[in-house]
Design an enzyme around this catalytic site. Sequence first.
Site, PDB file in Angstrom:
ATOM      1  N   CYS A 181      -2.126   3.434   7.713  1.00  0.00           N
ATOM      2  CA  CYS A 181      -3.563   3.372   7.969  1.00  0.00           C
ATOM      3  C   CYS A 181      -3.813   3.327   9.483  1.00  0.00           C
ATOM      4  CB  CYS A 181      -4.146   2.147   7.299  1.00  0.00           C
ATOM      5  SG  CYS A 181      -3.639   0.636   8.091  1.00  0.00           S
TER       6      CYS A 181
ATOM      7  N   CYS B  64       0.806  -1.219   0.000  1.00  0.00           N
ATOM      8  CA  CYS B  64       0.000   0.000   0.000  1.00  0.00           C
ATOM      9  C   CYS B  64       0.841   1.271   0.000  1.00  0.00           C
ATOM     10  CB  CYS B  64      -0.912   0.011   1.225  1.00  0.00           C
ATOM     11  SG  CYS B  64       0.024   0.041   2.755  1.00  0.00           S
TER      12      CYS B  64
ATOM     13  N   ASP C 206       2.436   2.540   2.500  1.00  0.00           N
ATOM     14  CA  ASP C 206       2.516   3.157   3.825  1.00  0.00           C
ATOM     15  C   ASP C 206       3.895   2.914   4.431  1.00  0.00           C
ATOM     16  OD1 ASP C 206      -0.061   4.008   3.592  1.00  0.00           O
ATOM     17  OD2 ASP C 206      -0.925   2.385   4.762  1.00  0.00           O
TER      18      ASP C 206
ATOM     19  N   CYS D  25      -0.784  -4.697   7.533  1.00  0.00           N
ATOM     20  CA  CYS D  25      -0.680  -3.509   8.403  1.00  0.00           C
ATOM     21  C   CYS D  25       0.116  -3.892   9.662  1.00  0.00           C
ATOM     22  CB  CYS D  25      -2.060  -2.996   8.792  1.00  0.00           C
ATOM     23  SG  CYS D  25      -3.199  -2.801   7.416  1.00  0.00           S
TER      24      CYS D  25
HETATM   25 FE1  FES Z   1      -1.212   0.171   4.476  1.00  0.00          FE
HETATM   26 FE2  FES Z   1      -2.636  -0.681   6.533  1.00  0.00          FE
HETATM   27  S1  FES Z   1      -3.360  -0.230   4.552  1.00  0.00           S
HETATM   28  S2  FES Z   1      -0.525  -0.389   6.444  1.00  0.00           S
END
Ligand code: FES
Length: 159
Positions: free
Chosen positions: A64, A35, A37, A108
């Site tokens: 997130c 994602c 992140d 995550c």
């Molecule tokens: Fe990227 Fe949770 S959606 S860490």
Amino acid sequence: MNDFEENVRKALVDPQNQGEMSDADSVGTVGSPECGDMLRMWLKFTEKDGQKVIDRASFQSFGCQTAIAVASMATELLKGKTLDQARALSAQELSGDLGALPPMKIHCGQLVEGALRNALDGSVAAPSPTQVPTLSDQMKQPTGKLKIRFQQPEGERDA
Ligand code: FES
């Protein structure tokens, strides 16, 4: 809302141990290929009964809500753990009282696990945390495929 989502929501009301740790002994950063992140974790060690243990942990996240909730839980769970005990913790275990990570949220938790392992692996020759670029700076650097744009707060747009 299921139990896990409800627990995440409660954890986000007052996330624990958020922010840089100026006197950290080690820092680890990881980005999720799924994602985009990112999460950074700082560790401070101490000596207990002749063993090196984690005294404190903190985190900073551009991730997130689940990643923030897991990091909050994990940084509490890590206190007093030896490095081997910490290294053995899975993403599911780091989620603690949040409950089992749903399949869509496992990555995550793995973001938190990855940052922890990165910090533990760097513990022998830890860079000075003050010399590490901030997570925000790191995310602003071009990464190739991933482009992240930071939005201006409402009042500052088109000023
Ligand atoms: Fe990227 Fe949770 S959606 S860490």
